[in-house]
Write a protein that holds these residues in place. Structure first.
Motif, PDB file in Angstrom:
ATOM      1  N   GLY A   1      -3.617  -1.167 -16.799  1.00 14.71           N
ATOM      2  CA  GLY A   1      -3.747  -0.704 -14.588  1.00 14.71           C
ATOM      3  C   GLY A   1      -3.751   1.265 -14.488  1.00 14.71           C
ATOM      4  O   GLY A   1      -3.562   1.581 -14.119  1.00 14.71           O
TER       5      GLY A   1
ATOM      6  N   ASP B   1      -0.499   3.813  -5.577  1.00 11.21           N
ATOM      7  CA  ASP B   1       0.215   2.616  -5.017  1.00 11.21           C
ATOM      8  C   ASP B   1       0.785   3.267  -3.612  1.00 11.21           C
ATOM      9  O   ASP B   1       1.315   2.118  -2.652  1.00 11.21           O
ATOM     10  CB  ASP B   1       1.610   2.611  -6.178  1.00 11.21           C
TER      11      ASP B   1
ATOM     12  N   ILE C   1      -2.507   1.856 -11.563  1.00 11.92           N
ATOM     13  CA  ILE C   1      -1.517   1.221 -10.903  1.00 11.92           C
ATOM     14  C   ILE C   1       0.213   1.286 -11.063  1.00 11.92           C
ATOM     15  O   ILE C   1      -0.416   0.834 -12.664  1.00 11.92           O
ATOM     16  CB  ILE C   1      -2.044   0.263  -9.795  1.00 11.92           C
ATOM     17  N   THR C   2       0.935   0.628 -11.022  1.00 12.62           N
ATOM     18  CA  THR C   2       1.944   0.371 -11.469  1.00 12.62           C
ATOM     19  C   THR C   2       1.933  -1.304 -11.740  1.00 12.62           C
ATOM     20  O   THR C   2       2.154  -1.549 -10.592  1.00 12.62           O
ATOM     21  CB  THR C   2       3.279   0.554 -10.813  1.00 12.62           C
ATOM     22  N   ILE C   3       1.845  -1.294 -12.709  1.00 13.70           N
ATOM     23  CA  ILE C   3       1.976  -2.887 -13.371  1.00 13.70           C
ATOM     24  C   ILE C   3       3.971  -3.330 -13.785  1.00 13.70           C
ATOM     25  O   ILE C   3       3.683  -2.521 -14.982  1.00 13.70           O
ATOM     26  CB  ILE C   3       1.377  -4.021 -13.396  1.00 13.70           C
ATOM     27  N   GLY C   4       3.755  -4.123 -13.657  1.00  9.06           N
ATOM     28  CA  GLY C   4       5.264  -4.374 -14.769  1.00  9.06           C
ATOM     29  C   GLY C   4       6.426  -3.939 -14.537  1.00  9.06           C
ATOM     30  O   GLY C   4       7.571  -4.289 -15.303  1.00  9.06           O
ATOM     31  N   HIS C   5       6.718  -2.707 -13.734  1.00 13.46           N
ATOM     32  CA  HIS C   5       8.068  -2.163 -13.010  1.00 13.46           C
ATOM     33  C   HIS C   5       7.944  -1.827 -11.831  1.00 13.46           C
ATOM     34  O   HIS C   5       7.053  -2.271 -11.308  1.00 13.46           O
ATOM     35  CB  HIS C   5       8.940  -1.474 -13.873  1.00 13.46           C
ATOM     36  N   PRO C   6       8.908  -2.045 -11.093  1.00 10.98           N
ATOM     37  CA  PRO C   6       9.345  -2.173 -10.062  1.00 10.98           C
ATOM     38  C   PRO C   6       9.075  -1.100  -9.761  1.00 10.98           C
ATOM     39  O   PRO C   6       9.349   0.157  -9.543  1.00 10.98           O
ATOM     40  CB  PRO C   6      10.455  -3.098  -9.369  1.00 10.98           C
ATOM     41  N   LEU C   7       8.676  -0.284  -7.383  1.00  8.85           N
ATOM     42  CA  LEU C   7       8.710   0.395  -7.257  1.00  8.85           C
ATOM     43  C   LEU C   7      10.078   1.100  -5.804  1.00  8.85           C
ATOM     44  O   LEU C   7      10.550   0.311  -5.239  1.00  8.85           O
ATOM     45  CB  LEU C   7       7.212   0.503  -6.323  1.00  8.85           C
ATOM     46  N   ARG C   8      10.561   2.034  -6.145  1.00 13.17           N
ATOM     47  CA  ARG C   8      11.254   2.703  -4.969  1.00 13.17           C
ATOM     48  C   ARG C   8      11.161   3.408  -4.184  1.00 13.17           C
ATOM     49  O   ARG C   8       9.469   3.748  -4.642  1.00 13.17           O
ATOM     50  CB  ARG C   8      12.408   2.870  -6.256  1.00 13.17           C
ATOM     51  N   LEU C   9      11.436   3.127  -2.909  1.00 13.64           N
ATOM     52  CA  LEU C   9      10.583   3.952  -2.105  1.00 13.64           C
ATOM     53  C   LEU C   9      11.517   4.430  -0.764  1.00 13.64           C
ATOM     54  O   LEU C   9      12.804   3.582  -0.362  1.00 13.64           O
ATOM     55  CB  LEU C   9      10.081   2.633  -0.172  1.00 13.64           C
ATOM     56  N   ASP C  10      11.956   5.828  -1.060  1.00 15.69           N
ATOM     57  CA  ASP C  10      13.003   6.308   0.058  1.00 15.69           C
ATOM     58  C   ASP C  10      12.925   7.596   1.269  1.00 15.69           C
ATOM     59  O   ASP C  10      11.967   8.361   0.371  1.00 15.69           O
ATOM     60  CB  ASP C  10      13.794   7.562  -0.964  1.00 15.69           C
TER      61      ASP C  10
ATOM     62  N   TYR D   1       3.129  -2.726   3.353  1.00 11.62           N
ATOM     63  CA  TYR D   1       4.858  -2.436   3.787  1.00 11.62           C
ATOM     64  C   TYR D   1       5.514  -1.468   4.469  1.00 11.62           C
ATOM     65  O   TYR D   1       5.465  -1.946   5.636  1.00 11.62           O
ATOM     66  CB  TYR D   1       5.421  -2.252   1.933  1.00 11.62           C
TER      67      TYR D   1
ATOM     68  N   GLU E   1      -2.432  -6.978  -1.768  1.00 11.77           N
ATOM     69  CA  GLU E   1      -1.784  -6.501  -2.116  1.00 11.77           C
ATOM     70  C   GLU E   1      -0.334  -7.573  -0.460  1.00 11.77           C
ATOM     71  O   GLU E   1      -0.650  -7.150   0.500  1.00 11.77           O
ATOM     72  CB  GLU E   1      -1.091  -4.707  -1.880  1.00 11.77           C
TER      73      GLU E   1
ATOM     74  N   PRO F   1      17.096  -1.970  -2.536  1.00 12.34           N
ATOM     75  CA  PRO F   1      16.422  -1.977  -1.827  1.00 12.34           C
ATOM     76  C   PRO F   1      15.091  -1.440  -3.736  1.00 12.34           C
ATOM     77  O   PRO F   1      15.043  -0.731  -3.861  1.00 12.34           O
ATOM     78  CB  PRO F   1      15.209  -2.047  -0.774  1.00 12.34           C
ATOM     79  N   TYR F   2      13.678  -2.561  -3.679  1.00 15.26           N
ATOM     80  CA  TYR F   2      13.562  -1.702  -4.626  1.00 15.26           C
ATOM     81  C   TYR F   2      12.056  -2.682  -4.499  1.00 15.26           C
ATOM     82  O   TYR F   2      11.962  -4.108  -3.808  1.00 15.26           O
ATOM     83  CB  TYR F   2      13.349  -1.974  -6.323  1.00 15.26           C
ATOM     84  N   TYR F   3      11.214  -2.514  -5.106  1.00 21.24           N
ATOM     85  CA  TYR F   3       9.226  -3.602  -4.375  1.00 21.24           C
ATOM     86  C   TYR F   3       8.731  -4.196  -5.379  1.00 21.24           C
ATOM     87  O   TYR F   3       8.361  -3.091  -6.431  1.00 21.24           O
ATOM     88  CB  TYR F   3       8.587  -2.715  -3.357  1.00 21.24           C
ATOM     89  N   TRP F   4       7.869  -4.965  -5.813  1.00 20.46           N
ATOM     90  CA  TRP F   4       7.272  -5.910  -6.586  1.00 20.46           C
ATOM     91  C   TRP F   4       6.053  -5.977  -6.181  1.00 20.46           C
ATOM     92  O   TRP F   4       5.477  -6.022  -5.010  1.00 20.46           O
ATOM     93  CB  TRP F   4       7.671  -7.421  -6.756  1.00 20.46           C
TER      94      TRP F   4
ATOM     95  N   PHE G   1       4.207  -6.627  -0.871  1.00 18.80           N
ATOM     96  CA  PHE G   1       5.678  -6.098  -1.900  1.00 18.80           C
ATOM     97  C   PHE G   1       6.894  -6.940  -1.672  1.00 18.80           C
ATOM     98  O   PHE G   1       6.454  -7.237  -0.509  1.00 18.80           O
ATOM     99  CB  PHE G   1       5.138  -4.864  -1.586  1.00 18.80           C
TER     100      PHE G   1
ATOM    101  N   LYS H   1      -1.438   1.882  -1.131  1.00 20.90           N
ATOM    102  CA  LYS H   1      -0.565   0.103  -1.572  1.00 20.90           C
ATOM    103  C   LYS H   1       0.172  -0.246  -0.726  1.00 20.90           C
ATOM    104  O   LYS H   1       0.601  -0.707   0.158  1.00 20.90           O
ATOM    105  CB  LYS H   1      -1.226   0.013  -2.219  1.00 20.90           C
ATOM    106  N   ILE H   2       1.482   0.551  -1.048  1.00 15.58           N
ATOM    107  CA  ILE H   2       2.984   0.036  -0.230  1.00 15.58           C
ATOM    108  C   ILE H   2       3.055   1.333   1.618  1.00 15.58           C
ATOM    109  O   ILE H   2       3.296   0.285   2.242  1.00 15.58           O
ATOM    110  CB  ILE H   2       3.671   1.187  -0.564  1.00 15.58           C
TER     111      ILE H   2
END
Lengths: 287, 287
Positions: B47, A81, A52-61, A89, B198, B210-213, B200, A84-85
């Protein structure tokens, strides 16, 4: 808006939203008269395991790759990820009737399930109590032939939607490479005890500093006829129900005896979480 | 060179070779009169689950971080890569008597075992048939206090070396955060059915994209008193034996019935691979 009677299917993979395998999968799912939502990695994620991605954010396009009627997003994270998103989300907690991942380009049988991004998406869904299936085609070739997989993918999805799956379980489904021999059917199987015998090849960079390529031979140490490897060797589609509780329950008893430690009395795990019914998508869908 | 009577212990982690946790672990292991070899990630790998590095090569650099008597390397890959390159390249197939991973900065109890790089190093060793333990301290703080962990880490390592572990099993050992209450002892446990709820958080970058944490609350749905979460809540060190065979064996029977598929007769898995005895290190050790 009334709650739809069409099943909601969430789709992901690890080869990225641009891979042929996920395109084949979505095309097949159209035959199920389902509402299809895809959230898949923007970049290839093979071998990412359950990262999973910890420490930096995700993009969703948003993506129109699958044409009209399919809501789709590319996510910059891992397969886990993506699920989860998607759930929290994109679907705002709506519970898919089925989560499918794949079709992976290459086998995820036996121990490969641990390294597999495809299966981590399915297992992440199982953690949420959702029925989930990961599909893989045992063909690593760039021009892999998916023309024989349709009936098997659809049979598994129809059974999963109609008959359900054991609780907290993701199916690991591997389909033999296309050959002259027709596929014999579905076969339930356990995970074979097989592994990679790794080798590392040392090379020198132009500055004469060494670097190492991971290579390996896949070796099946398991002579059982009830394994996924045996099913695939007999030209069956292997179906392994996978759990995410790693506890070695027999090992608990062995350890209690060998280490002279008390064993607490066993008590059952909790009930599954409750479903949420709604038809909304999350804010990301409104971009 | 005669084969040493000292045990050979391979050490890795996921917080990187520069983390305080692995330094504490190596200092403790010195009390065991063991030959210690460290191969740990050059960069933090929290992670990363059971990810492996495909498609680009690894670097391996000798490190004197642990002082004289400890052969150590920083590897640019994941924890699973570290164990693979350690076994097949640094140790040239010599079989460690024990593989230890950690001490992780933060809990790896319950479902966190799947996301954990610390445990993937231990599980990768278990795949090789090696006794393996992952240690985690339930303290995420930057200045985490390791002063109380020594007796428990040593007790587990001595038991693992002396009494052994169930075959193909990695222990997931979690140690409560230091508090005024003394630790009550070791407690065998199963993996709790808990998960992350979770959320986001959406933000806008300076270009208004936008970006997502990823955020989340850890929720234990499991009221069992025999879980790792219950053990930790009672201030015990939790000890969960973990397997890497994900097959849901009860689920196989359920599926056979619900899906009307035949169930092949069960047959046992294969015997463990044979050990190799030598004292050499691989070419990497000669750099």
């Amino acid at each position: 808006m009334p709650v739809s009677s069409r099943p909601l299917i969430l789709v992901s993979n690890d080869d990225s939203i641009y891979a042929p395998g996920i395109r084949h999968l979505v095309e097949l799912l159209r035959e199920l008269d389902a509402e299809i939502v895809v959230v898949a990695p923007a970049d290839p994620q093979s071998g990412k395991g359950h990262a999973i991605t910890i420490g930096h954010p995700l993009r969703l396009d948003a993506s129109d790759r699958f044409g009209p009627g399919v809501v789709a997003y590319a996510c910059t994270g891992t397969p886990a990820d993506c699920v989860k998103i998607a759930k929290h989300y994109v679907l705002l907690g709506r519970r898919p009737d089925l989560v499918v991942s794949g079709i992976n380009h290459g086998s995820n049988s036996s121990v490969n399930v641990l390294y597999s991004g495809t299966m981590s998406a399915a297992i992440e869904a199982a953690i949420e109590g959702l029925p989930a299936v990961g599909f893989s085609l045992c063909d690593y070739g760039e021009g892999a032939d998916f023309s024989h997989v349709g009936p098997w993918v659809l049979q598994v999805c129809r059974l999963a939607l109609g008959q359900g799956l054991p609780a907290y379980t993701a199916l690991n489904v591997n389909i033999p490479k296309k050959s002259a021999t027709p596929i014999q059917g579905l076969r339930l199987a356990r995970q074979a005890r097989a592994k990679w015998d790794e080798k590392f090849e040392q090379r020198l960079d132009p500055y004469r500093r060494p670097y190492y390529w991971l290579l390996g031979d896949f070796v099946n140490h398991d002579r059982g006829q009830d394994t996924d490897e045996a099913a695939l060797a007999d030209n069956y589609v292997s179906v392994v129900p996978c759990r995410f509780d790693l506890t070695n329950y027999e090992g608990l008893g062995e350890l209690a005896q060998a280490w002279q430690l008390p064993l607490p009395p066993a008590s059952p795990a909790a009930a599954p979480p409750q479903p949420v019914a709604s038809e909304a998508y999350g804010p990301a869908a409104e971009q």
